[in-house]
Each structure stands twice: as structure tokens, then as C-alpha cells.
Design an enzyme around this catalytic site. Structure first.
Site, PDB file in Angstrom:
ATOM      1  N   CYS A 111       0.814  -1.221   0.000  1.00  0.00           N
ATOM      2  CA  CYS A 111       0.000   0.000   0.000  1.00  0.00           C
ATOM      3  C   CYS A 111       0.845   1.269   0.000  1.00  0.00           C
ATOM      4  O   CYS A 111       0.625   2.171  -0.816  1.00  0.00           O
ATOM      5  CB  CYS A 111      -0.986  -0.019   1.165  1.00  0.00           C
ATOM      6  SG  CYS A 111      -0.217   0.054   2.808  1.00  0.00           S
ATOM      7  N   HIS A 164      -2.555   1.327   6.833  1.00  0.00           N
ATOM      8  CA  HIS A 164      -2.954   1.222   5.426  1.00  0.00           C
ATOM      9  C   HIS A 164      -3.105   2.634   4.874  1.00  0.00           C
ATOM     10  O   HIS A 164      -3.438   3.570   5.603  1.00  0.00           O
ATOM     11  CB  HIS A 164      -4.273   0.453   5.296  1.00  0.00           C
ATOM     12  CG  HIS A 164      -4.635   0.130   3.875  1.00  0.00           C
ATOM     13  ND1 HIS A 164      -3.898  -0.732   3.095  1.00  0.00           N
ATOM     14  CD2 HIS A 164      -5.644   0.582   3.076  1.00  0.00           C
ATOM     15  CE1 HIS A 164      -4.452  -0.823   1.898  1.00  0.00           C
ATOM     16  NE2 HIS A 164      -5.497  -0.032   1.857  1.00  0.00           N
ATOM     17  N   HIS A 221      -5.785   2.128  -4.368  1.00  0.00           N
ATOM     18  CA  HIS A 221      -4.879   1.547  -3.380  1.00  0.00           C
ATOM     19  C   HIS A 221      -4.514   0.110  -3.738  1.00  0.00           C
ATOM     20  O   HIS A 221      -5.117  -0.505  -4.621  1.00  0.00           O
ATOM     21  CB  HIS A 221      -5.494   1.590  -1.976  1.00  0.00           C
ATOM     22  CG  HIS A 221      -6.698   0.708  -1.793  1.00  0.00           C
ATOM     23  ND1 HIS A 221      -6.997   0.083  -0.603  1.00  0.00           N
ATOM     24  CD2 HIS A 221      -7.684   0.347  -2.654  1.00  0.00           C
ATOM     25  CE1 HIS A 221      -8.111  -0.609  -0.720  1.00  0.00           C
ATOM     26  NE2 HIS A 221      -8.546  -0.473  -1.945  1.00  0.00           N
TER      27      HIS A 221
END
Length: 382
Positions: free
Chosen positions: A269, A317, A329
Site C-alpha cells: 500500500c 494502510h 490503493h
């Protein structure tokens, strides 16, 4: 990651692939009860909780791996710089040592007892010449002292740099051990994920996928209804750098998530967000936690495309805001870079890498490729 999980990753999300398989498989017959409750007897909610726990543990290990990797790179650069400086200091000390040796030999060769300067002046036929000679001698003496002082300073500098290089190497070796431990922890967690998924029936996998999708949809609906994003339909243009970063991120849609990957063929990520903003013209930290800690915060009501949305209490994240309540993402292992609802995961907040950057004129959102929203929406559940 094992071969089986990699094969799932090649065709999309592990859950999505197995959910599709479940729709094609005939109804499973129930085996006779075993000695104790197995995965087939557990509620879907419990299985989803376990799956999310394993993903969370893997993400925490991944963040540790990435953080350690960045520190290790910095230590290696520091060690290399110290080695170069140490080589220079040693060469300088060697030259000073040679110069001091020459002085010592000259003093030995001219070792007769020196006549005091005032006596030479009284006996000289040319007193003015003697005065000039005395000045030259003083200068020569000063040069000898400077040579000795330079040798002492060079030797001290070389010793100090050698000690710093030794400490840097020791720290580098310690970081390398910590990185290996974090890497092994990631692999262990992902193996547990694979084993859990492999133990489930097609019906359970399908139900697991539906439960995850339902949870993401419900979370997005509640997030938008809360007014966190401000007035409905509000549109803002990104900065020029943010526009370039976002276009790059959209171009990566479909590429696989691989822990620790920074592109260009795969990403985790924060690897995606860092590389996208580097292409955009702004360097940002490597990990989602550092991006949250070190980049300027921006209220969610003021989100503009290109901003980074950070998720979960530990900031484990991160995604790039696309606009209209969507983000780009890299969700998790087994998934691919995709577009998801901004509220599919618990939002921690948002940061803006270039708060003072000029706004892009005549902004148009990048065209999304087919299938940009296919696959799992959730990242590392916490």
C-alpha cells in the site's frame, strides 16, 4: 508467500477467485462429524474475524519490515560515506606521517648542537643577513610544528572515523537481523492465511466473500452519511503534483500486491503511494505510519484528489484519494491495485504531501480501466 497464494494473486483476489469457484461447484455433502469442531463448523463471522486478524498481523509485520528496510538503507549509505571519508583520512594521515618522517631524518642528519641565534648574530659578518636567516629558521620551525600537528590531527580523525564505521556496521548487522525476523513473521502470517482459506469449503468461501463485501458497502454508506466528506457532490481540483501522482496510480491498476514491493511491477500500500508521489515530483516517507506522522494533515472535508487517506488506528494502510468518495490503493496480498470506496476501511485521517502546491488547471479525473473496481475493497482490517 507460497505458490498457491501467488497463483490466486495472479487471477485477482483470493476471496474473489474462490467465491467464483464456489458458484460453479456442486453442493458439498457434509462429512460425518469428527472428533471436534473444524473450520466447516465455525460461523462465517468468526472466520472473517480470524482472517482479518491474520491480515492485521501480517500488515504490522510488513510495516516493521518496511521501516527496518528504510533504516537499513540509510545505515548502508552512512557506512559507505564513512568508508570513503576514512579512506581519505587514512591517506592524509599517511602523507603527514611521511612528511614527519622526512623532518625526523633531516633533524638526525643535521644533529650537531645548534649555536644560539644571538651568538650567531654577534659573530656574523653580515648582521642583517643573520637576521634574515633567523626569520627563515623561525618559519622552518613553524612549518615543522604544523607538520607534526597535522599528523596528530589526521591520526585522531582516522581513529574517530574508524570507530564510527565500526558502530555503523554493527547497527547495520542488527537491523539486518531485525529485517529477517520481520520478513519471517510476514511469511508466517501469510501462510496462516493460506492454510485458513484452504481449509474452507466453497460454500464458506462464498459466504466469507459476501460478508466482507457487505461489510465494506455498509461501512462506506455510514461513512458518507456521517458527513465526514463535507457537502455531497463537492469537487476539488488536485495540485499539479497531485494530479501527476494520481494519474500514475491509476496506471498501476491491476498490478499485484506484494508485501515490501515499491514497483513498478508490484506494490504494497505505501509502496504505491510513495512511488506515485515520487513520479508526481514530491518525495514522501516509505511507510504508511511515517506518511501519517510526517506529512501535513488535512481535514477530510477538504480532501482533494491526490491526497493520502490513512486507515486504522495504527495507520497501517494508505490510499490515494481519487475524488467522488473513491480511492486508489493496493489492498492486501492476493489482491491487485484497484479503486475502492474511501470508507470501506476505518479512516484514520488524511495528509497532503504538497499543501502549498499550485492547483492543476482544467482538471479532469483520469479515465479508469475496465475492471478497476473488481476484487476486494478491504485492506488490513483492525
Amino acid at each position: 508467500m507460497s505458490g498457491r497464494l501467488l497463483r490466486w494473486a495472479c487471477t485477482g483476489s483470493a476471496l474473489t477467485a474462490l467465491t467464483t469457484l464456489a458458484t460453479l461447484a456442486p453442493p458439498a455433502t457434509h462429512a460425518a462429524p469428527g472428533p471436534g469442531p473444524g473450520p466447516g463448523d465455525r460461523p462465517v463471522a468468526e472466520l472473517l474475524t480470524d482472517l482479518q486478524r491474520l491480515y492485521r498481523q501480517a500488515e504490522e509485520s510488513t510495516e516493521t519490515y518496511n521501516t527496518t528496510d528504510e533504516k537499513l538503507k540509510a545505515r548502508r549509505r552512512e557506512a559507505a560515506d564513512l568508508e570513503r571519508r576514512l579512506d581519505t583520512a587514512r591517506a592524509s594521515a599517511g602523507a603527514s606521517r611521511s612528511a614527519a618522517g622526512r623532518l625526523a631524518r633531516q633533524q638526525y642528519q643535521n644533529g650537531s648542537v645548534a649555536i644560539p641565534a644571538y651568538v650567531r648574530l654577534l659573530l656574523a659578518r653580515d648582521p642583517q643577513g643573520a637576521l634574515d636567516q633567523r626569520h627563515v629558521l623561525r618559519r622552518a620551525s613553524a612549518d615543522r610544528a604544523a607538520t607534526v600537528n597535522r599528523l596528530v590531527a589526521d591520526e585522531r580523525r582516522a581513529r574517530e572515523l574508524a570507530e564510527r564505521a565500526r558502530r555503523a556496521l554493527a547497527a547495520q548487522e542488527s537491523l539486518a537481523r531485525r529485517q529477517k525476523q520481520a520478513r519471517d513473521s510476514v511469511r508466517a502470517r501469510l501462510k496462516e492465511v493460506e492454510e485458513l482459506l484452504a481449509s474452507l469449503t466453497p460454500e464458506q468461501l462464498a459466504a466469507l466473500g459476501r460478508a466482507e463485501d457487505d461489510g465494506a458497502t455498509r461501512a462506506q454508506r455510514e461513512f458518507v452519511a456521517s458527513g465526514a466528506l463535507g457537502a455531497p457532490g463537492a469537487r476539488r481540483a488536485p495540485s499539479e503534483r497531485g494530479a501527476r501522482a494520481l494519474r500514475y496510480a491509476v496506471e498501476q491498476i491491476g498490478k499485484p500486491y506484494v508485501w515490501g514491493a515499491e514497483g513498478p511491477s508490484a506494490y504494497d500500500c505505501s509502496g504505491l503511494t510513495q512511488r506515485a508521489w515520487r513520479v508526481g515530483g514530491r518525495g514522501i516517507p516509505r511507510t504508511s505510519q511515517e506518511q501519517w506522522a510526517r506529512l501535513p494533515r488535512v481535514p477530510l472535508r477538504e480532501l482533494r484528489p491526490g491526497d493520502l487517506v490513512v486507515y486504522f488506528p495504527r495507520a497501517t494502510h494508505v490510499a490515494l484519494y481519487l475524488g467522488d468518495g473513491l480511492v486508489v490503493h493496493a489492498p492486501r496480498p492476493g489482491a491487485r491495485v484497484k479503486v475502492s470506496p474511501v470508507g470501506a476501511n476505518p479512516v484514520r485521517g488524511a495528509v497532503r504531501p504538497d499543501p502549498g502546491g499550485p492547483v492543476a488547471e482544467e482538471w479532469r479525473p483520469p479515465r479508469l480501466p475496465d475492471g478497476a473496481r473488481e476484487g476486494t475493497d478491504t485492506g488490513w482490517s483492525g
